[in-house]
Write an enzyme that holds these catalytic residues in place. Structure first.
Site, short mmCIF file in Angstrom:
data_model
loop_
_atom_site.label_atom_id
_atom_site.label_comp_id
_atom_site.label_asym_id
_atom_site.label_seq_id
_atom_site.Cartn_x
_atom_site.Cartn_y
_atom_site.Cartn_z
N ASP A 40 0.83 -1.23 0.00
CA ASP A 40 0.00 0.00 0.00
C ASP A 40 0.85 1.27 0.00
OD1 ASP A 40 1.08 -0.05 2.51
OD2 ASP A 40 -0.83 -0.03 3.59
N GLY A 41 2.18 1.11 -0.09
CA GLY A 41 3.04 2.30 -0.17
C GLY A 41 3.67 2.69 1.15
N GLU A 42 3.20 2.11 2.25
CA GLU A 42 3.82 2.44 3.54
C GLU A 42 5.28 2.00 3.53
OE1 GLU A 42 1.51 0.66 6.65
OE2 GLU A 42 -0.15 2.07 6.40
N ARG A 99 11.96 26.30 4.91
CA ARG A 99 11.59 27.68 4.52
C ARG A 99 10.37 28.19 5.27
NH1 ARG A 99 12.15 27.36 -1.89
NH2 ARG A 99 11.68 25.20 -1.47
N HIS A 133 18.27 26.73 6.22
CA HIS A 133 17.78 27.92 5.51
C HIS A 133 17.93 29.17 6.38
CE1 HIS A 133 15.65 30.34 2.72
NE2 HIS A 133 14.69 30.61 3.60
N ASP A 172 19.50 38.44 -2.35
CA ASP A 172 18.51 39.25 -1.63
C ASP A 172 19.17 39.83 -0.38
OD1 ASP A 172 18.40 37.23 0.39
OD2 ASP A 172 16.96 36.14 -0.82
N LYS A 195 15.34 42.96 -3.99
CA LYS A 195 14.13 42.43 -4.65
C LYS A 195 12.97 42.43 -3.68
CE LYS A 195 14.53 37.54 -3.54
NZ LYS A 195 14.86 36.18 -3.93
N ARG A 197 9.22 40.29 -2.85
CA ARG A 197 8.43 39.12 -3.20
C ARG A 197 7.05 39.58 -3.69
NH1 ARG A 197 8.77 34.08 -3.49
NH2 ARG A 197 10.90 34.00 -2.76
N ASP A 221 23.73 31.58 -3.01
CA ASP A 221 22.46 31.37 -2.31
C ASP A 221 22.53 30.06 -1.54
OD1 ASP A 221 19.92 31.94 -1.45
OD2 ASP A 221 19.03 32.09 -3.44
C1 R5P Z 1 15.07 32.23 -0.47
O1 R5P Z 1 14.96 32.75 0.62
C2 R5P Z 1 16.05 31.14 -0.68
O2 R5P Z 1 17.29 31.48 -0.15
C3 R5P Z 1 16.18 30.77 -2.14
O3 R5P Z 1 16.63 31.89 -2.86
C4 R5P Z 1 14.87 30.32 -2.73
O4 R5P Z 1 14.19 29.53 -1.82
C5 R5P Z 1 15.13 29.54 -3.97
O5 R5P Z 1 13.90 29.17 -4.52
P1 R5P Z 1 13.66 29.25 -6.08
O6 R5P Z 1 14.84 28.59 -6.74
O7 R5P Z 1 12.37 28.48 -6.30
O8 R5P Z 1 13.53 30.67 -6.46
#
Ligand code: R5P
Length: 314
Positions: A40-42, A99, A133, A172, A195, A197, A221
């Site tokens: 069943d996928g478990e 995130r 993150h 960012d 930037k 959002r 990043d």
């Molecule tokens: C944002 O705060 C993170 O550091 C990344 O820049 C972001 O999560 C990357 O996501 P995507 O590649 O979908 O833009």
């Protein structure tokens, strides 16, 4: 001591190649464990080695398929605890669900905290992870967390390239502290993409803080998911006069359109680490660096109760 002096490393199915490399570095065989499925996928797991009293390290990135990877990890922790492991360290080269680390609107979960609670409740003694993150996720755990940085690995690679007129770019404002540390260590310039959002899936570049005019740039990043953020940052660098545009990140989640976006963006190079497996994500300008040495050293240090802080600038 909480364990009998033996240490054993096991992996789930999310990133066995990295676990193998870590074991190679440590000169140890990977522990014998199996992950299977019920009809069943478990998910079912079985640790085949005797681990009574042992210092157990479970290597599992909670990357896509993230729910399966997380559940595998929880079951492996539970199995280890019930097999009387002396100590259990959950090694998450990539910590998924990170995130969502605060309530930024009403009636939403704090997923990063819930995942921390699940890992702890399953029976983990400590956590070893790389480039969360946000660093404050460490505080979601009431058990010790060793939070490593991939930056020594990435910085060394960039330094060896000897790129002239180099500027490090933060995609960012939030990541500017990390970019500043890179710029300082590499004796490079610093610029920050300003930037905003627009919604959960898109952002709009407003300005560039600092100059990239005539410079070769490395955008740094923590992760590339859909590639939207990094490709927008690359476009901004070009708009403000940058020459060669390189990008680097620790966690190459690279889902959905990411690979195509990165190929279309005409980047000189895309540098990532192997915290997440890279099968089916290859393209000519991709360079994958390993964090195996970093993890192997951390595991060795944890086992022998040595400081891991020297690894922050290995
Ligand atoms: C944002 O705060 C993170 O550091 C990344 O820049 C972001 O999560 C990357 O996501 P995507 O590649 O979908 O833009």
């Amino acid at each position: 001591m909480t364990h009998n002096g033996q240490f054993k490393i096991f992996t789930g199915t999310s990133n066995p190649a990295l676990a193998e490399k870590v074991c190679e570095r440590l000169g140890k065989p990977l522990g014998d464990a199996r992950v299977t499925r019920f009809p069943d996928g478990e998910i079912d797991v079985k640790i085949n080695d005797d681990i009574r009293g042992a210092d157990v390290f479970l290597v599992q990135s909670t990357c896509p398929p993230v729910n399966d990877a997380l559940m595998e990890l929880l079951l492996m922790i539970d199995a280890s605890r019930r097999a009387s492991a002396g100590r259990i360290t959950a090694v998450l080269p990539y910590y998924g669900y990170a995130r969502k680390d605060r309530k930024d609107e009403g009636r939403v979960p704090i997923s990063a905290r819930l995942v921390a609670d699940l890992i702890t409740a399953a029976g983990t003694s400590r956590v070893l992870t790389i480039d969360l993150h946000t660093a404050q996720i460490q505080g979601f755990f009431d058990i010790p967390v060793d939070h490593l940085y991939a930056s020594p690995v990435i910085k060394r690679y960039i330094a060896n390239k000897n790129i002239p007129n180099l500027t490090i770019v933060s995609p960012d404002v939030g990541r500017s502290k990390v970019a500043r540390a890179y710029a300082k260590r590499l004796d490079a310039g610093l610029a920050i993409v300003d930037k905003r959002r627009v919604d959960a899936g898109s952002t709009e570049v407003l300005d560039m803080i600092g100059s990239v005019e005539g410079r070769n740039v490395f955008i740094i990043d923590d992760m590339i998911a859909t590639g939207g953020s990094i490709v927008d940052a690359a476009k901004a660098c070009r708009k403000f006069g940058a020459k060669d545009v390189y990008v680097a990140c620790t966690h190459a989640v690279m889902c959905g359109p990411a690979v195509q976006r990165l190929m279309d963006a005409q980047l000189t190079e895309v540098v990532v680490c192997d915290t997440i497996p890279m099968e089916n994500k290859q393209f000519p300008t991709l360079k994958v660096l390993t964090v195996a040495d970093l993890l192997a050293e951390a595991i060795r240090s944890i086992h022998y109760s040595e400081s891991v802080s020297r690894l922050f600038d290995m």
